[in-house]
Every structure is written in C-alpha cells, then in structure tokens.
Enzyme design. Structure first.
Site, PDB file in Angstrom:
ATOM      1  N   HIS A   1      59.356 -52.059 -22.522  1.00 16.29           N
ATOM      2  CA  HIS A   1      60.432 -51.689 -23.451  1.00 16.29           C
ATOM      3  C   HIS A   1      61.300 -52.908 -23.769  1.00 16.29           C
ATOM      4  O   HIS A   1      61.789 -53.043 -24.885  1.00 16.29           O
ATOM      5  CB  HIS A   1      61.302 -50.569 -22.850  1.00 16.29           C
ATOM      6  CG  HIS A   1      60.566 -49.271 -22.737  1.00 16.29           C
ATOM      7  ND1 HIS A   1      61.000 -48.117 -23.334  1.00 16.29           N
ATOM      8  CD2 HIS A   1      59.406 -48.957 -22.120  1.00 16.29           C
ATOM      9  CE1 HIS A   1      60.138 -47.138 -23.084  1.00 16.29           C
ATOM     10  NE2 HIS A   1      59.164 -47.629 -22.339  1.00 16.29           N
TER      11      HIS A   1
ATOM     12  N   ASP B   1      67.125 -47.773 -27.132  1.00 15.22           N
ATOM     13  CA  ASP B   1      65.789 -47.291 -26.778  1.00 15.22           C
ATOM     14  C   ASP B   1      65.753 -45.770 -27.008  1.00 15.22           C
ATOM     15  O   ASP B   1      66.675 -45.051 -26.601  1.00 15.22           O
ATOM     16  CB  ASP B   1      65.544 -47.602 -25.305  1.00 15.22           C
ATOM     17  CG  ASP B   1      64.085 -47.503 -24.918  1.00 15.22           C
ATOM     18  OD1 ASP B   1      63.548 -48.498 -24.430  1.00 15.22           O
ATOM     19  OD2 ASP B   1      63.484 -46.416 -25.103  1.00 15.22           O
TER      20      ASP B   1
END
Ligand code: UDP
Length: 466
Positions: A23, A117
């Site tokens: 990520h 995110d």
C-alpha cells in the site's frame, strides 16, 4: 523569502497510506507524481513504519509521521484478525490525524485535501469535518474493487450458490477466481469486513483514485466510471521504468525489509538473457512447509536458474541443505529490489503470488508470469493474468490443495520453453507499451492526475489559502 512569481498558491495534499508494503509503494509513487505537477504533498506515514520512513530521501515530498499505536511493522495474519484490532487502528489514527491537520491548518501551507487508503473510508468524514475534502486511493485492481462492491451491496450472494458468478462487465468467475474470503467463508472475517467496507461510502467521494491502467481493464472501468468519479492513475511505478519524466525517481524509496541489492544484480549479471525464473510471494504471504518442499523439487526438476525471495520469517521452512545443494542453479535472498530484478535481461519469467503491485510491475516491465495466488485478491489477479491479458499460466492445485512439483515444473517449462510461452512474452511486451503510454504525457493516467491537480489549483487560486 518567496518571490512574487513563486507565490502562486499551490494546493497542499496529504496522502495517507495503510502501513503495508503493497500500500505504501503505490501511494508514495502517487505522491511523487502529484508533486511533479506542482502541489505541495505530504506523505502521512503511520508509526508502525516509522523506522523505514526515515530512509526516504525525497526532495519533492514532505513526510509526517502520526501514531497508529505501534512502532513495529504490522503483519496481517490470524493474530490481527479481530474487529478490535481494526477499531483500535481506526481510533488511534483518527486521533493523530486530527491533531496533525489542526496543527497544519495553522501553518503557512494549510492542507485542503486528503488522499487516503481506501482501507480507511472513515478518513473522508474526518477530513470534511475539518474543512478539507478527501478521496480514497484503491490499491487493488478495478475488477477487485467491483467484486468487493457487489459483495458489500449483497448483489453477489455469499456463500456462493453457484459454481460460477456473473457480474456486470466482468468475465465469468469461478469460486477460485474470487477474492479468497468470498469463497473460503469462515477465515479472516474481520479483514473481510474491512475490505468490503472500502466501498461503504464511495457514493460520497468526488474523486476515486485507482492504481490501475484504463486499457488493462476497460470494460469494468467503464462500468465503474459510469457511476462514480473513478480515476485510473497507474501503474504507480518509479518513472525510470516507465516514462522517465520524473528526475531521480529510480525506486520506491521505502522498504520494510532490507534488500540484498548487490548480491542479486551481481548474480543476475552472470546469467544468460531470459534464463532465470524469479520467485516471490510478496511481503505477507506465508507458505506451508510441504508447499515449500514441492516448490524446491519442482524448481530442481525444471533445471532452470532461479532467484527466490524467501523472507527471513519463511526461511526455516526450506528443506535442510536446499540452499547449499542448489548454489550452482539458484540464489535465495531474504528480499530484493523487485523492480530492478524484473527489469534485468536475465529474467525469463516471474513466479508470483499475484499481489496487485507485483502483477502491475510484471505487466509494466513485460515479464510473463507463473501465477501461484495465495489469498485475498490474488486469485482474481491470476484469472486476469491468464484469461484476459494472456501473459501467464496458473498453477493448478492437487486434491490436497498443493501446487505439486510436477505441476510447478510443467508451468515453468511452458513459459520458459513452450510455444505458448513465446506468445505470452509477445503479449507482455504489448502491455508494457500500454503501461508506459498511460503515464506518459497525455496518457490516460497522466490526464487523470493532471485533471485532479488542475482542479485543486483553480480552487487554490480562488481562495489563495490552499
Ligand atoms: N517487493 C520487493 N522485493 C521483494 C518482494 C517484493 O521490493 O523481494 C515489492 C514489490 O515490488 C511490490 C511489493 O513489494 O511492490 C509487494 O506488493 P504486492 O502487492 O505484490 O504484494 P503484497 O506484499 O502486498 O502481498
């Protein structure tokens, strides 16, 4: 002091990734792309990756660290699979993010936008309550986002009632092609809920960033963009491997593991072009010892040279003496610079767990794949690698659920020696070209990033305080 010409207001954007390797890499790269177009960008790293963050040497983005309640890397496994774990993360990060934003609002460059995110959908409300706007950043493929959306909405009924699933603008999917938690109900329930929740408030976002390339998944992306402001911005890979327009963008720049860079390159340099199989299962997946053994036997029988990343935590599962017995044929390292490896001319194919970053990296560098998906979205990525992009073969599991040595050898030989391997290589080169075009000037991803930045710049100039 800033001159009048430099004083043109630029928006200040905060970028908040989940503290996981797969990520951080794409969101760090996205930060660099945004900054290259003018805005001030701050990567907001959370404390569990603070040790690695200190190594980032970027002249173009700022870094801030906020607490997530830990100073050690987070590993997603059964020990963290509880609602309490995710709730605790949410509460701690929310509190520290509020503090950061409030401090920064009093600075010379008050932030006005948070790219968060998609695993933290609550960041949208939080940003808006503080007078900012926000947008989720999806680190999965468009297809996987769509599948999770149907799971969230209940239009994909679980447990599955039929052996195959037909969803809008997606190929027919077998149970084995769906993200693992959808078919293997009973495991990782808290993580699964978190994954479905990524889609919980997409109707409210004004921008939705997706680390993919429009041309790779145009059908499902057309379906998504007809309903939401989805913007494809991938592949988020250092510019040197793609358009080369960003100076000094040669690597991700943040590694949670220590790469054995010199050892890999020196060894690869001694190998013939296209002769080596590169094997990695990413930063999280863990193989059973019997699976490791089958893999070692399949590799030996294939007679190929190999470079295998076995993380320190996995090393004990290798059969005794395997490393010593195979020094002629292979190199086992605990971590590498994967992009550098994939870009090396010695690499003939990539045996991968099909993590989305690894998949995009192989597509962008033109490397065919042997797909050996383990969990989460990897099975869907494997389906696309084989049936949509036609750049790889997928290892079939035997009745014990193992990728056995015969099947591993067969798949390696198919790519390294077979006629179909040549076709896959040709297809890989085609996708590589498309990936480069997408981020190059005027490409689909470049235009989306440009459009977003321009919009924020207009707002910044209107208010003069962005
Ligand atoms: N990676 C790396 N060195 C390695 C193995 C992986 O740099 O030895 C990087 C890889 O380039 C990718 C990331 O780690 O960017 C892994 O992300 P992915 O989504 O493929 O898998 P995950 O680790 O999230 O399962």
């Amino acid at each position: 002091m800033e001159s009048q010409t430099q004083a043109k207001p630029q928006p200040h954007i905060l970028v908040l990734p989940c503290p996981l390797q797969g990520h951080i890499n794409p969101m760090l790269q996205f930060s660099k792309r945004l900054a290259s177009k003018g805005p001030r960008v701050t990567l907001v790293a959370t404390s569990s990756i603070s040790k690695s963050v200190k190594a980032i040497a970027s002249h173009t983005i700022n870094i801030e660290i906020i607490s997530d309640g830990s100073t050690e890397s987070i590993t997603l496994d059964t020990s963290t699979d509880s609602d309490a774990f995710f709730e605790n993360f949410k509460v701690t990060v929310s509190q520290s993010l509020i503090k950061l934003i409030e401090t920064q609002k009093r600075s010379r460059h008050p932030p006005k936008f948070v790219v968060y995110d998609s695993g933290m959908p609550w960041a949208l409300n939080l940003a808006r309550e503080l007078g900012l706007d926000g947008a989720p950043f999806f680190t999965q493929s468009g297809a996987v986002n769509a599948i999770y959306y149907h799971g969230y909405k209940g239009t994909l009924k679980l447990p599955l009632e039929e052996p195959t699933v037909s969803l809008p603008s997606l190929p027919l999917l077998g149970a084995n092609d769906l993200p693992s938690f959808m078919a293997d109900t009973g495991t990782y329930r808290a993580l699964f809920r978190t994954l479905l929740n990524q889609l919980s408030n997409i109707d409210e976002a004004n921008w939705i960033f997706c680390n993919t390339v429009y041309e790779l998944e145009d059908e499902v992306l057309n379906w998504m963009t007809s309903q939401w402001p989805v913007k494809t911005i991938g592949p988020t890979i250092p510019s040197i491997y793609l358009d080369k327009r960003l100076e000094d963008d040669k690597e991700y720049g943040l590694s949670l593991f220590k790469p054995e860079v010199d050892a890999c390159l020196k060894w690869l340099d001694t190998m013939e072009a296209g002769s080596v199989i590169y094997i990695s299962f990413g930063s999280l997946a863990s193989l059973e010892a019997d699976q490791m053994e089958e893999l070692t036997l399949g590799l030996k029988n294939s007679n190929c040279h190999f470079l295998w990343v076995v993380r320190d935590s996995e090393h004990k599962k290798l059969p005794a003496n395997f490393v010593q017995e195979t020094t002629e044929k292979g190199l086992v390292v605990s971590w590498c610079n994967q992009l550098e490896v994939l870009a090396h001319k010695a690499i003939g194919c990539f045996m991968t767990h099909c993590g989305w970053n690894s998949t995009l990296e192989a597509l962008s560098l033109g490397v065919p794949m042997v797909a050996m998906p383990q969990w989460t979205d990897q099975r869907t990525n494997a389906k696309f690698i084989v049936d949509v992009w036609k750049v790889g073969v997928r290892i079939k599991l035997d009745e014990k659920g193992l990728a056995n040595k015969e099947e591993i050898e067969l798949c390696i030989r198919e790519i390294m020696e077979g006629e179909s391997g040549k076709e896959m290589k040709t297809n890989s080169v085609k996708w590589k070209k498309l990936a480069i075009e997408a981020v190059d000037e005027g490409g689909s991803s470049d235009k989306n990033i440009e459009g977003f930045v321009e919009k924020l710049q207009i707002l910044a100039n209107m208010t003069k305080i962005y």
